[in-house]
Design a protein around this motif. Structure first.
Motif, PDB file in Angstrom:
ATOM      1  N   LYS A  31      14.654   2.946  72.869  1.00 47.56           N
ATOM      2  CA  LYS A  31      14.959   1.947  71.827  1.00 47.56           C
ATOM      3  C   LYS A  31      16.390   2.166  71.297  1.00 47.56           C
ATOM      4  O   LYS A  31      17.170   1.233  71.168  1.00 47.56           O
ATOM      5  CB  LYS A  31      13.928   2.085  70.695  1.00 47.56           C
ATOM      6  N   VAL A  32      16.708   3.432  71.032  1.00 46.34           N
ATOM      7  CA  VAL A  32      18.066   3.748  70.556  1.00 46.34           C
ATOM      8  C   VAL A  32      19.090   3.367  71.621  1.00 46.34           C
ATOM      9  O   VAL A  32      20.124   2.753  71.333  1.00 46.34           O
ATOM     10  CB  VAL A  32      18.181   5.259  70.205  1.00 46.34           C
ATOM     11  N   GLN A  33      18.776   3.705  72.847  1.00 43.86           N
ATOM     12  CA  GLN A  33      19.683   3.402  73.957  1.00 43.86           C
ATOM     13  C   GLN A  33      19.925   1.897  74.079  1.00 43.86           C
ATOM     14  O   GLN A  33      21.037   1.463  74.344  1.00 43.86           O
ATOM     15  CB  GLN A  33      19.066   3.885  75.278  1.00 43.86           C
ATOM     16  N   GLN A  34      18.824   1.127  73.912  1.00 42.45           N
ATOM     17  CA  GLN A  34      18.937  -0.341  74.036  1.00 42.45           C
ATOM     18  C   GLN A  34      19.885  -0.885  72.974  1.00 42.45           C
ATOM     19  O   GLN A  34      20.717  -1.744  73.247  1.00 42.45           O
ATOM     20  CB  GLN A  34      17.556  -1.001  73.863  1.00 42.45           C
ATOM     21  N   GLU A  35      19.735  -0.366  71.756  1.00 44.31           N
ATOM     22  CA  GLU A  35      20.592  -0.855  70.665  1.00 44.31           C
ATOM     23  C   GLU A  35      22.054  -0.510  70.931  1.00 44.31           C
ATOM     24  O   GLU A  35      22.947  -1.323  70.749  1.00 44.31           O
ATOM     25  CB  GLU A  35      20.152  -0.227  69.331  1.00 44.31           C
ATOM     26  N   ARG A  36      22.250   0.722  71.393  1.00 42.60           N
ATOM     27  CA  ARG A  36      23.635   1.166  71.637  1.00 42.60           C
ATOM     28  C   ARG A  36      24.275   0.363  72.766  1.00 42.60           C
ATOM     29  O   ARG A  36      25.419  -0.087  72.654  1.00 42.60           O
ATOM     30  CB  ARG A  36      23.652   2.640  72.024  1.00 42.60           C
ATOM     31  N   ILE A  37      23.534   0.190  73.852  1.00 42.92           N
ATOM     32  CA  ILE A  37      24.152  -0.449  75.025  1.00 42.92           C
ATOM     33  C   ILE A  37      24.375  -1.933  74.753  1.00 42.92           C
ATOM     34  O   ILE A  37      25.364  -2.511  75.218  1.00 42.92           O
ATOM     35  CB  ILE A  37      23.342  -0.195  76.326  1.00 42.92           C
ATOM     36  N   ALA A  38      23.489  -2.544  73.954  1.00 43.83           N
ATOM     37  CA  ALA A  38      23.674  -3.965  73.621  1.00 43.83           C
ATOM     38  C   ALA A  38      25.007  -4.137  72.885  1.00 43.83           C
ATOM     39  O   ALA A  38      25.789  -5.045  73.170  1.00 43.83           O
ATOM     40  CB  ALA A  38      22.518  -4.459  72.760  1.00 43.83           C
ATOM     41  N   ARG A  39      25.263  -3.221  71.967  1.00 38.70           N
ATOM     42  CA  ARG A  39      26.529  -3.298  71.210  1.00 38.70           C
ATOM     43  C   ARG A  39      27.727  -3.083  72.137  1.00 38.70           C
ATOM     44  O   ARG A  39      28.708  -3.812  72.093  1.00 38.70           O
ATOM     45  CB  ARG A  39      26.520  -2.247  70.098  1.00 38.70           C
ATOM     46  N   ALA A  40      27.603  -2.081  73.009  1.00 36.32           N
ATOM     47  CA  ALA A  40      28.718  -1.776  73.915  1.00 36.32           C
ATOM     48  C   ALA A  40      28.996  -2.954  74.851  1.00 36.32           C
ATOM     49  O   ALA A  40      30.158  -3.312  75.077  1.00 36.32           O
ATOM     50  CB  ALA A  40      28.398  -0.517  74.719  1.00 36.32           C
ATOM     51  N   LEU A  41      27.930  -3.562  75.375  1.00 33.46           N
ATOM     52  CA  LEU A  41      28.127  -4.671  76.310  1.00 33.46           C
ATOM     53  C   LEU A  41      28.762  -5.858  75.596  1.00 33.46           C
ATOM     54  O   LEU A  41      29.666  -6.513  76.132  1.00 33.46           O
ATOM     55  CB  LEU A  41      26.793  -5.074  76.954  1.00 33.46           C
ATOM     56  N   THR A  42      28.327  -6.086  74.363  1.00 32.86           N
ATOM     57  CA  THR A  42      28.914  -7.193  73.594  1.00 32.86           C
ATOM     58  C   THR A  42      30.404  -6.918  73.343  1.00 32.86           C
ATOM     59  O   THR A  42      31.251  -7.780  73.559  1.00 32.86           O
ATOM     60  CB  THR A  42      28.173  -7.359  72.243  1.00 32.86           C
ATOM     61  N   GLU A  43      30.717  -5.696  72.918  1.00 31.10           N
ATOM     62  CA  GLU A  43      32.123  -5.334  72.656  1.00 31.10           C
ATOM     63  C   GLU A  43      32.973  -5.492  73.921  1.00 31.10           C
ATOM     64  O   GLU A  43      34.145  -5.809  73.855  1.00 31.10           O
ATOM     65  CB  GLU A  43      32.230  -3.876  72.179  1.00 31.10           C
ATOM     66  N   CYS A  44      32.363  -5.228  75.057  1.00 30.89           N
ATOM     67  CA  CYS A  44      33.113  -5.289  76.322  1.00 30.89           C
ATOM     68  C   CYS A  44      32.982  -6.671  76.992  1.00 30.89           C
ATOM     69  O   CYS A  44      33.456  -6.843  78.120  1.00 30.89           O
ATOM     70  CB  CYS A  44      32.632  -4.204  77.282  1.00 30.89           C
ATOM     71  N   SER A  45      32.343  -7.610  76.304  1.00 29.58           N
ATOM     72  CA  SER A  45      32.160  -8.970  76.828  1.00 29.58           C
ATOM     73  C   SER A  45      31.534  -8.987  78.218  1.00 29.58           C
ATOM     74  O   SER A  45      32.011  -9.657  79.139  1.00 29.58           O
ATOM     75  CB  SER A  45      33.510  -9.720  76.864  1.00 29.58           C
ATOM     76  N   VAL A  46      30.470  -8.218  78.354  1.00 39.48           N
ATOM     77  CA  VAL A  46      29.756  -8.133  79.635  1.00 39.48           C
ATOM     78  C   VAL A  46      28.299  -8.522  79.369  1.00 39.48           C
ATOM     79  O   VAL A  46      27.728  -8.164  78.340  1.00 39.48           O
ATOM     80  CB  VAL A  46      29.843  -6.689  80.188  1.00 39.48           C
ATOM     81  N   ASP A  47      27.698  -9.247  80.318  1.00 40.22           N
ATOM     82  CA  ASP A  47      26.314  -9.723  80.111  1.00 40.22           C
ATOM     83  C   ASP A  47      25.262  -8.699  80.517  1.00 40.22           C
ATOM     84  O   ASP A  47      24.127  -8.755  80.053  1.00 40.22           O
ATOM     85  CB  ASP A  47      26.065 -11.000  80.932  1.00 40.22           C
ATOM     86  N   GLY A  48      25.607  -7.818  81.426  1.00 43.70           N
ATOM     87  CA  GLY A  48      24.608  -6.857  81.893  1.00 43.70           C
ATOM     88  C   GLY A  48      25.274  -5.682  82.587  1.00 43.70           C
ATOM     89  O   GLY A  48      26.472  -5.693  82.860  1.00 43.70           O
ATOM     90  N   LEU A  73      23.850 -11.535  89.371  1.00 47.94           N
ATOM     91  CA  LEU A  73      24.436 -10.485  88.519  1.00 47.94           C
ATOM     92  C   LEU A  73      25.799 -10.948  87.971  1.00 47.94           C
ATOM     93  O   LEU A  73      26.770 -10.199  87.957  1.00 47.94           O
ATOM     94  CB  LEU A  73      24.578  -9.185  89.316  1.00 47.94           C
ATOM     95  N   ARG A  74      25.846 -12.171  87.505  1.00 47.35           N
ATOM     96  CA  ARG A  74      27.100 -12.737  87.000  1.00 47.35           C
ATOM     97  C   ARG A  74      27.560 -11.968  85.744  1.00 47.35           C
ATOM     98  O   ARG A  74      26.750 -11.613  84.896  1.00 47.35           O
ATOM     99  CB  ARG A  74      26.873 -14.222  86.649  1.00 47.35           C
ATOM    100  N   ASN A  75      28.848 -11.702  85.687  1.00 48.71           N
ATOM    101  CA  ASN A  75      29.470 -11.004  84.556  1.00 48.71           C
ATOM    102  C   ASN A  75      28.762  -9.677  84.244  1.00 48.71           C
ATOM    103  O   ASN A  75      28.453  -9.375  83.091  1.00 48.71           O
ATOM    104  CB  ASN A  75      29.495 -11.906  83.315  1.00 48.71           C
ATOM    105  N   HIS A  76      28.500  -8.915  85.302  1.00 50.58           N
ATOM    106  CA  HIS A  76      27.860  -7.608  85.146  1.00 50.58           C
ATOM    107  C   HIS A  76      28.858  -6.477  85.440  1.00 50.58           C
ATOM    108  O   HIS A  76      29.777  -6.646  86.231  1.00 50.58           O
ATOM    109  CB  HIS A  76      26.686  -7.469  86.122  1.00 50.58           C
ATOM    110  N   ALA A  77      28.610  -5.375  84.802  1.00 52.64           N
ATOM    111  CA  ALA A  77      29.384  -4.160  85.111  1.00 52.64           C
ATOM    112  C   ALA A  77      28.488  -3.210  85.897  1.00 52.64           C
ATOM    113  O   ALA A  77      27.260  -3.352  85.912  1.00 52.64           O
ATOM    114  CB  ALA A  77      29.851  -3.498  83.824  1.00 52.64           C
ATOM    115  N   PHE A  78      29.122  -2.240  86.519  1.00 54.32           N
ATOM    116  CA  PHE A  78      28.391  -1.250  87.318  1.00 54.32           C
ATOM    117  C   PHE A  78      28.901   0.138  86.968  1.00 54.32           C
ATOM    118  O   PHE A  78      30.112   0.352  86.819  1.00 54.32           O
ATOM    119  CB  PHE A  78      28.620  -1.528  88.813  1.00 54.32           C
ATOM    120  N   VAL A  79      27.993   1.085  86.857  1.00 52.89           N
ATOM    121  CA  VAL A  79      28.393   2.490  86.661  1.00 52.89           C
ATOM    122  C   VAL A  79      27.690   3.339  87.716  1.00 52.89           C
ATOM    123  O   VAL A  79      26.468   3.275  87.858  1.00 52.89           O
ATOM    124  CB  VAL A  79      28.045   2.986  85.237  1.00 52.89           C
ATOM    125  N   GLY A  80      28.478   4.086  88.448  1.00 51.55           N
ATOM    126  CA  GLY A  80      27.925   4.942  89.502  1.00 51.55           C
ATOM    127  C   GLY A  80      28.955   5.173  90.581  1.00 51.55           C
ATOM    128  O   GLY A  80      30.063   4.623  90.525  1.00 51.55           O
TER     129      GLY A  80
END
Ligand code: GLY
Ligand code: MN
Ligand code: MN
Length: 476
Positions: free
Chosen positions: A45-62, A153-160
């Motif tokens: 739950k904490v992770q979801q809140e954090r990542i939602a904020r980060a994705l919004t700040e970075c203008s990324v949908d997923g 996966l439009r407007n998505h970022a990838f980490v890995g």
């Protein structure tokens, strides 16, 4: 609220003696499952809140995070022991390659779970995974379908590590801005993570206790290493980092990687730096022991280092500057060197300002700890990734900013007689401050490091290591 071990111990570990053992074990297991599932749910739950904020700040949908691919040795068909991408491990404890986590604000996390039909190896399964309920899980048997199954996966970022593959699919691979947010968040542990770190400490402590006994009985470095593994019931790849076990002069090699097979019943000193791992989270613990045959000055130094280390651990608090703590450690180290007559004709302050304490204490006081032994974020001053300027006075310090609540740091002062370091002052103008007779006598006994893992809290420090392992450094 931080999960407290003592409360759970009382509830789970104090059964009535007349109770049937198997019923008791099943009940304990069930209680544990309920507890760990609850902790993991809160973590996600904490992770979801954090990542939602980060994705919004970075203008990324997923965001797609990959657990990674194995690294195959050059010109060989063998792989290095697999380490999952740490950002993946932050979401999912599964430790095998080619899984994907798919995150979108406001939606349940998806897990593309790679479980091939492979009769050469055992494929991962989701049996008994306490964390599986938190994902929408799609099992794939074939690597090539793992991306397709995720759809658009439009407007998505990838980490890995598979950045080329991701870019070919139109994803932005490993964007720095997003990684900065993720690294910043990763430093601040959830209750689930603190529980895992605590378990990792308990496991590491088991290994340490067994190795102390082995050293008392004259074990070799190699035997001590195997005894550690047996005590934690683990393979080498289950360790958070390769164990450092050095006797006598080898204890002065900071990351000593060998394990001598020769029995050394006459060894006077052993330094062991080794930890355990639980659900991907690490402990990083060091103890140094001496036997009666060690010189009196070495014994005094170890007693002094233990006192110093405990005082430093107690100073770990929200807002404390780790750089200042490191400086305090230098000044106190200088005092110990002066008090034991290893340094003479100077005060502790002079020894520090002349750079003499760095000869004996050449590494940082500690670092962040978590999924990685040297965890990330110690150079960032905020979630946007602004950097704390490098510290000219202490260039090797990995943790450069004030401590935040729920971070976990190591506190690991050290004092070593390293020939290479001592040679830098043996013939220059600083040589007159050193008692070479005593230093030459101490050189064969190597060095001292004491390392605990400490949670940063507002009012008091919480030492994860000392809850399970004391420091009984004198072996009679
Ligand atoms: N075990 C490595 C370190 O203490 O940093
Ligand atoms: Mn460490
Ligand atoms: Mn260590």
């Amino acid at each position: 609220m931080v999960w407290q071990r003592s409360r759970l111990d009382q509830k789970i570990l104090s059964p009535s003696p007349s109770f049937d053992v198997s019923v008791m074990q099943r009940t304990q297991q069930r209680k544990w499952e309920i507890m760990i599932k609850k902790l993991f749910r809160q973590h996600i739950k904490v992770q979801q809140e954090r990542i939602a904020r980060a994705l919004t700040e970075c203008s990324v949908d997923g965001l797609i995070i990959s657990s990674g691919a194995p690294i195959t040795y050059f010109a060989d068909d063998q792989d290095a022991p697999f380490h999952a991408t740490p950002h993946f491990a932050h979401w999912c404890p599964e430790r095998s390659p080619f899984h994907l986590v798919h995150l979108r604000p406001g939606q349940k996390a998806r897990l593309v779970f790679f479980s091939p039909n492979d009769f050469w190896h055992e494929a991962p399964t989701l049996m008994q995974s306490e964390w599986a309920d938190e994902f929408e899980i799609i099992r794939v048997e074939d690597q090539s379908t793992r991306w397709q199954i995720l759809g658009n996966l439009r407007n998505h970022a990838f980490v890995g590590p598979e950045s080329k593959e991701a870019e070919e699919k139109g994803l932005v691979a490993n964007p720095v801005q997003l990684l900065n947010y993720m690294d910043w968040f990763r430093a601040e542990k959830t209750d689930y993570e603190l529980y895992c770190l605590e378990q990792a400490s308990e496991l590491g402590a088991k290994g340490h206790r067994a190795v102390r006994n082995a050293f008392a009985q004259g074990a070799s470095e190699m035997e001590a290493h195997h005894i550690f593994l047996t005590a934690i019931a683990g393979r080498e790849e289950d360790l958070p980092y390769p164990s450092i076990i050095g006797m006598d002069e080898k204890s002065a090699i900071l990351h000593y990687q060998q394990k001598r097979n020769t029995k050394v019943p006459q060894a006077s000193v052993m330094l062991i730096d080794s930890g355990g791992k639980y659900q991907g989270y690490c402990s990083d613990i060091t103890r140094t022991y001496f036997k009666a045959s060690a010189p009196a000055t070495f014994k005094s130094l170890l007693a002094g280092m233990e006192k110093l280390q405990q005082e430093l651990c107690e100073q770990v608090r929200v807002g404390v500057s780790f750089k200042e703590l490191h400086k305090t450690c230098h000044l106190r180290t200088g005092q110990l060197l002066v008090d034991t007559d290893i340094l003479r004709n100077c005060t502790a302050e002079t020894a520090f300002s002349l750079g003499l304490t760095k000869i004996f204490f050449p590494h940082g006081l500690g670092h962040m700890l978590g999924i990685q032994v040297h965890d990330v974020g110690g150079f960032q001053s905020n979630e946007r990734g602004e950097q704390v300027p490098p510290c000219a006075e202490f260039p090797t310090l990995r943790m450069r900013r004030p401590l935040r609540a729920r971070e976990v740091v190591t506190v690991e002062p050290g004092m070593y007689f390293i020939p290479m370091r001592l040679d830098t002052v043996r013939h220059n103008e600083l040589r007159s401050y050193c008692n070479w007779t005593l230093i030459n006598e101490l050189l064969p006994f190597g060095g001292i490091r004491i390392e605990d893992n400490v949670v940063v809290e507002a009012k008091e420090s919480r030492n994860l290591t000392r809850a399970f392992l004391g420091n009984d450094f004198a072996i009679s």
